[in-house]
Design a protein around this motif. Structure first.
Motif, PDB file in Angstrom:
ATOM      1  N   ILE A   1     -42.372 -15.067  -7.985  1.00 38.07           N
ATOM      2  CA  ILE A   1     -43.780 -15.265  -8.341  1.00 38.07           C
ATOM      3  C   ILE A   1     -44.672 -15.047  -7.120  1.00 38.07           C
ATOM      4  CG2 ILE A   1     -45.475 -16.971  -9.084  1.00 38.07           C
ATOM      5  CD1 ILE A   1     -43.834 -16.067 -11.390  1.00 38.07           C
ATOM      6  N   PHE A   2     -44.312 -15.643  -6.005  1.00 42.00           N
ATOM      7  CA  PHE A   2     -45.157 -15.572  -4.804  1.00 42.00           C
ATOM      8  C   PHE A   2     -45.254 -14.136  -4.297  1.00 42.00           C
ATOM      9  CE2 PHE A   2     -45.920 -15.792  -0.244  1.00 42.00           C
ATOM     10  CZ  PHE A   2     -47.003 -16.654  -0.175  1.00 42.00           C
ATOM     11  N   PHE A   3     -44.102 -13.471  -4.151  1.00 44.77           N
ATOM     12  CA  PHE A   3     -44.100 -12.129  -3.570  1.00 44.77           C
ATOM     13  C   PHE A   3     -44.732 -11.104  -4.509  1.00 44.77           C
ATOM     14  CE2 PHE A   3     -41.476  -8.152  -3.278  1.00 44.77           C
ATOM     15  CZ  PHE A   3     -42.178  -7.612  -2.203  1.00 44.77           C
ATOM     16  N   THR A   4     -44.376 -11.157  -5.804  1.00 42.04           N
ATOM     17  CA  THR A   4     -44.905 -10.183  -6.747  1.00 42.04           C
ATOM     18  C   THR A   4     -46.400 -10.376  -6.969  1.00 42.04           C
ATOM     19  OG1 THR A   4     -42.750 -10.232  -7.856  1.00 42.04           O
ATOM     20  CG2 THR A   4     -44.533  -9.138  -9.014  1.00 42.04           C
ATOM     21  N   SER A   5     -46.874 -11.619  -6.986  1.00 47.11           N
ATOM     22  CA  SER A   5     -48.308 -11.868  -7.124  1.00 47.11           C
ATOM     23  C   SER A   5     -49.085 -11.297  -5.947  1.00 47.11           C
ATOM     24  CB  SER A   5     -48.569 -13.376  -7.249  1.00 47.11           C
ATOM     25  OG  SER A   5     -47.985 -13.898  -8.415  1.00 47.11           O
ATOM     26  N   LYS A   6     -48.516 -11.377  -4.754  1.00 47.78           N
ATOM     27  CA  LYS A   6     -49.174 -10.781  -3.584  1.00 47.78           C
ATOM     28  C   LYS A   6     -49.247  -9.265  -3.720  1.00 47.78           C
ATOM     29  CE  LYS A   6     -50.245 -12.439  -0.161  1.00 47.78           C
ATOM     30  NZ  LYS A   6     -51.583 -12.887   0.301  1.00 47.78           N
ATOM     31  N   LEU A   7     -48.162  -8.648  -4.230  1.00 53.92           N
ATOM     32  CA  LEU A   7     -48.186  -7.205  -4.453  1.00 53.92           C
ATOM     33  C   LEU A   7     -49.261  -6.829  -5.469  1.00 53.92           C
ATOM     34  CD1 LEU A   7     -44.385  -6.243  -4.645  1.00 53.92           C
ATOM     35  CD2 LEU A   7     -45.940  -5.933  -2.718  1.00 53.92           C
ATOM     36  N   ALA A   8     -49.340  -7.606  -6.558  1.00 53.23           N
ATOM     37  CA  ALA A   8     -50.333  -7.316  -7.587  1.00 53.23           C
ATOM     38  C   ALA A   8     -51.752  -7.544  -7.077  1.00 53.23           C
ATOM     39  CB  ALA A   8     -50.060  -8.177  -8.819  1.00 53.23           C
ATOM     40  N   GLU A   9     -51.927  -8.609  -6.303  1.00 55.85           N
ATOM     41  CA  GLU A   9     -53.257  -8.933  -5.771  1.00 55.85           C
ATOM     42  C   GLU A   9     -53.760  -7.842  -4.829  1.00 55.85           C
ATOM     43  OE1 GLU A   9     -55.402 -12.511  -3.166  1.00 55.85           O
ATOM     44  OE2 GLU A   9     -53.362 -12.749  -3.927  1.00 55.85           O
TER      45      GLU A   9
ATOM     46  N   ALA B   1     -38.623 -20.162   1.145  1.00 55.06           N
ATOM     47  CA  ALA B   1     -38.868 -21.232   0.172  1.00 55.06           C
ATOM     48  C   ALA B   1     -37.792 -22.310   0.265  1.00 55.06           C
ATOM     49  CB  ALA B   1     -38.916 -20.647  -1.242  1.00 55.06           C
ATOM     50  N   ILE B   2     -36.532 -21.885   0.421  1.00 58.48           N
ATOM     51  CA  ILE B   2     -35.437 -22.852   0.580  1.00 58.48           C
ATOM     52  C   ILE B   2     -35.648 -23.704   1.816  1.00 58.48           C
ATOM     53  CG2 ILE B   2     -32.976 -23.067   1.114  1.00 58.48           C
ATOM     54  CD1 ILE B   2     -32.431 -20.714  -0.672  1.00 58.48           C
ATOM     55  N   ALA B   3     -35.960 -23.059   2.945  1.00 56.72           N
ATOM     56  CA  ALA B   3     -36.136 -23.787   4.209  1.00 56.72           C
ATOM     57  C   ALA B   3     -37.292 -24.767   4.117  1.00 56.72           C
ATOM     58  CB  ALA B   3     -36.359 -22.794   5.347  1.00 56.72           C
ATOM     59  N   MET B   4     -38.387 -24.357   3.502  1.00 49.80           N
ATOM     60  CA  MET B   4     -39.572 -25.207   3.426  1.00 49.80           C
ATOM     61  C   MET B   4     -39.337 -26.427   2.532  1.00 49.80           C
ATOM     62  SD  MET B   4     -43.406 -24.174   2.156  1.00 49.80           S
ATOM     63  CE  MET B   4     -42.809 -23.835   0.485  1.00 49.80           C
ATOM     64  N   ILE B   5     -38.803 -26.192   1.338  1.00 52.54           N
ATOM     65  CA  ILE B   5     -38.627 -27.296   0.390  1.00 52.54           C
ATOM     66  C   ILE B   5     -37.519 -28.244   0.833  1.00 52.54           C
ATOM     67  CG2 ILE B   5     -37.991 -27.859  -1.988  1.00 52.54           C
ATOM     68  CD1 ILE B   5     -39.391 -25.325  -2.871  1.00 52.54           C
TER      69      ILE B   5
ATOM     70  N   ARG C   1     -48.951  -8.436 -13.204  1.00 52.22           N
ATOM     71  CA  ARG C   1     -50.288  -8.059 -13.664  1.00 52.22           C
ATOM     72  C   ARG C   1     -51.346  -8.677 -12.752  1.00 52.22           C
ATOM     73  NH1 ARG C   1     -51.544  -6.528 -18.811  1.00 52.22           N
ATOM     74  NH2 ARG C   1     -49.595  -7.462 -19.555  1.00 52.22           N
ATOM     75  N   LYS C   2     -52.290  -7.894 -12.315  1.00 55.00           N
ATOM     76  CA  LYS C   2     -53.356  -8.381 -11.433  1.00 55.00           C
ATOM     77  C   LYS C   2     -54.398  -9.129 -12.260  1.00 55.00           C
ATOM     78  CE  LYS C   2     -56.665  -6.968  -7.893  1.00 55.00           C
ATOM     79  NZ  LYS C   2     -57.205  -5.837  -7.105  1.00 55.00           N
ATOM     80  N   THR C   3     -54.732 -10.362 -11.812  1.00 57.50           N
ATOM     81  CA  THR C   3     -55.730 -11.165 -12.501  1.00 57.50           C
ATOM     82  C   THR C   3     -56.745 -11.691 -11.491  1.00 57.50           C
ATOM     83  OG1 THR C   3     -54.381 -13.160 -12.268  1.00 57.50           O
ATOM     84  CG2 THR C   3     -54.101 -11.883 -14.286  1.00 57.50           C
ATOM     85  N   LYS C   4     -57.890 -12.131 -12.012  1.00 58.59           N
ATOM     86  CA  LYS C   4     -58.939 -12.641 -11.138  1.00 58.59           C
ATOM     87  C   LYS C   4     -58.560 -13.987 -10.523  1.00 58.59           C
ATOM     88  CE  LYS C   4     -62.724 -10.339 -13.578  1.00 58.59           C
ATOM     89  NZ  LYS C   4     -64.015 -10.517 -14.310  1.00 58.59           N
ATOM     90  N   GLY C   5     -57.745 -14.751 -11.228  1.00 62.69           N
ATOM     91  CA  GLY C   5     -57.402 -16.087 -10.743  1.00 62.69           C
ATOM     92  C   GLY C   5     -56.385 -16.102  -9.622  1.00 62.69           C
ATOM     93  N   GLY C   6     -55.819 -14.947  -9.251  1.00 61.98           N
ATOM     94  CA  GLY C   6     -54.810 -14.903  -8.200  1.00 61.98           C
ATOM     95  C   GLY C   6     -53.471 -15.409  -8.684  1.00 61.98           C
ATOM     96  N   MET C   7     -52.649 -15.879  -7.732  1.00 68.77           N
ATOM     97  CA  MET C   7     -51.275 -16.263  -8.067  1.00 68.77           C
ATOM     98  C   MET C   7     -51.145 -17.706  -8.531  1.00 68.77           C
ATOM     99  SD  MET C   7     -49.440 -16.847  -4.371  1.00 68.77           S
ATOM    100  CE  MET C   7     -50.078 -15.333  -3.670  1.00 68.77           C
ATOM    101  N   GLY C   8     -52.222 -18.478  -8.468  1.00 65.16           N
ATOM    102  CA  GLY C   8     -52.127 -19.905  -8.799  1.00 65.16           C
ATOM    103  C   GLY C   8     -51.612 -20.163 -10.197  1.00 65.16           C
TER     104      GLY C   8
END
Length: 380
Positions: free
Chosen positions: A96-104, A40-44, A318-325
Motif C-alpha cells: 500500500i505504502f510503496f504503490t500509493s507513492k508510485l500512483a501519487e 515496516a518490520i523494523a519499525m513496528i 489508482r491515483k486519488t486526491k486523498g493520497g495514500m491515507g
C-alpha cells in the motif's frame, strides 16, 4: 514530474533485451517493495519490543533474569517469531505504502502510457511476494521453531511457568492392540497412579493389568517400573491371576506424549510436527488439533503473501486526491481482519468439528475472491 517520469520510462525499452523476464523497472519495484517491507518490520517490531519489555520488566527483575539471556535467549527469538506471525500485515503495509507513492507521483500512469498492462505491472510484485513466501515458510517451518524452544524455556523460567506438570485421564495405544490408561500423572515424581494395561487379540480382551502406580525410569528409553500390580489373563473360559510388587517393562510411551504444554506445537519443525501428528493419531490420542492447525497454517500463511499483494496493488494503484491515507486505512483493516479471521476459524477447528486443513485455508479462499474482484476493478 509526470512528463519527466514518462520520458524516463520511455527510454527503458530500447536498452533492454526483449526476452528478459525481469527488466530494469522490475528490479526497481522489487527493490522498493522488499525495502519497504523490511523497513515496516523494523519499525513496528521496535515498538513491540519496547512495549513488551515495559510489560515484563518487573517479572524479569524479580526472577533475576540475566541481561544476556533477556537479549539473546528471549528477544533475539521474539523478533523473528512475531515478524513471521504478522508477515501478512507487513506485506500489506509495504504494498500500500510503496504503490500509493508510485500512483501519487504519476509513475503508474506513465507506465500505462508506455503500453504496460496492469497484468504486466503485477510481475515484479508477484516475484517479491514469492521471495517473501519462501522466506516466511522456511523460517516458520525450520528456523523459528528451534528458536521458540529457547524463548519458551526462558519464559517458563523467568516470566511465567508454562510447562504442564500433571495430566489426568491419559489413554493411548502403546502397541498394536495394547491400550494404556493412567488416572493421574505427576511429572515432579515421574509417577502415574491407578494404571491399567489392556491387551486385545482382535476384539477379545486377553490380558488386563492393574497397578497402584507406574514410574518412568529416566535411565533408559521407554522403560517403566510398575508397582503393586495384578494381571488377569483370559484364555477362552480359563482365567489366571498373577500378583507382584514390582515389574520392569518397556512401553512405547513417554511423559512428553501426554504432558503437552501451551504452544508446544510452535517448538516443533514441520517434519517433527508431521511425525508427531501421525504417531499420536495411531495411538488414538485426541488432543492433536492444535498441532494439525500449526502444520497447515505455516503453508497457508506463505500463500497469503500472493493474495494480499494482489489486493494491495489493486487498491492503491489508482491515483486519488486523498493520497495514500484512505488506501492505507483500508489495507490495515483488511490485513488485521485476515489475521483475526484466521484466528476465529482456527478456534472453530479446535472446539468444533471443522477439519484443521479446511479451517486454516478458509481465510485464503475468501480473500482470493476479494483479490479477484479488486483486480477486475483495478485501473487497466
Amino acid at each position: 514530474m509526470k512528463k519527466e517520469t514518462l520520458d524516463k520510462l520511455k527510454k527503458f525499452r530500447p536498452h533492454l533485451p526483449a526476452g528478459r523476464f525481469l527488466k530494469r523497472l522490475d528490479y526497481y519495484i522489487i527493490k522498493k517493495f522488499l525495502g519497504t517491507y523490511v523497513f515496516a518490520i523494523a519499525m513496528i517490531l521496535s515498538i513491540a519490543v519496547v512495549f513488551d519489555f515495559n510489560e515484563k520488566m518487573d517479572r524479569f527483575m524479580s526472577h533475576e533474569a540475566p541481561w544476556h539471556a533477556i537479549v539473546f535467549d528471549y528477544y533475539m527469538n521474539f523478533v523473528p517469531y512475531f515478524a513471521n506471525l504478522f508477515s501478512p500485515l507487513f506485506v500489506f503495509i509495504a504494498v500500500i505504502f510503496f504503490t500509493s507513492k508510485l500512483a501519487e507521483n504519476s509513475e503508474i500512469i506513465a507506465m500505462f502510457s508506455c503500453g504496460m498492462s496492469f497484468k504486466r505491472l503485477l510481475r515484479p510484485y508477484m516475484v517479491s511476494a514469492a521471495i517473501i513466501a519462501v522466506v516466511t515458510f522456511c523460517l516458520g517451518a525450520y528456523v523459528i521453531p528451534k528458536g521458540s524452544v529457547t524463548r519458551i524455556n526462558f519464559e517458563d523460567k523467568y516470566y511465567k511457568q508454562r510447562k504442564a506438570n500433571t495430566a489426568n485421564n491419559i489413554q493411548l495405544e502403546v502397541d498394536t492392540g495394547v491400550i494404556a490408561y493412567i488416572d493421574r500423572y505427576e511429572n515432579y515424581s515421574r509417577t502415574g497412579y491407578r494404571f491399567s494395561l489392556d491387551k486385545f487379540k482382535g476384539k477379545q480382551l486377553v490380558s488386563h493389568l492393574t497397578a497402584r502406580s507406574i514410574t518412568y525410569d529416566t535411565t533408559a528409553v521407554h522403560r517403566w517400573i510398575i508397582k503393586d500390580y495384578m494381571i488377569r489373563r483370559m484364555d477362552g473360559m480359563k482365567e489366571s491371576i498373577e500378583k507382584g510388587e514390582r515389574i520392569d517393562t518397556t512401553l512405547f510411551m513417554e511423559p512428553a506424549d501426554f504432558l503437552i504444554m501451551k504452544n508446544q506445537q510452535e517448538m516443533l519443525t514441520s517434519p517433527q510436527l508431521s511425525e508427531y501428528i501421525d504417531r499420536q493419531r495411531q495411538r488414538g490420542f485426541a488432543n492433536i488439533k492444535e498441532f494439525e492447525i500449526e502444520y497447515h497454517k505455516r503453508i497457508a500463511m506463505s500463500f497469503a503473501s500472493f493474495i494480499l499483494t494482489l489486493i494491495g496493488v489493486s487498491l492503491s494503484s489508482r491515483k486519488t486526491k486523498g493520497g495514500m491515507g484512505l488506501y492505507l486505512g483500508i489495507g490495515l483493516a483488511l490485513s488485521f481482519s485476515y489475521i483475526l479471521f484466521q484466528t476465529i476459524t482456527s478456534t472453530f477447528a479446535v472446539n468444533g468439528n471443522v477439519p484443521p486443513v479446511v479451517a486454516v485455508w478458509i481465510p485464503n479462499v475468501l480473500y482470493t475472491f476479494i483479490a479477484f474482484y479488486l483486480y477486475k476493478k483495478a485501473p487497466k
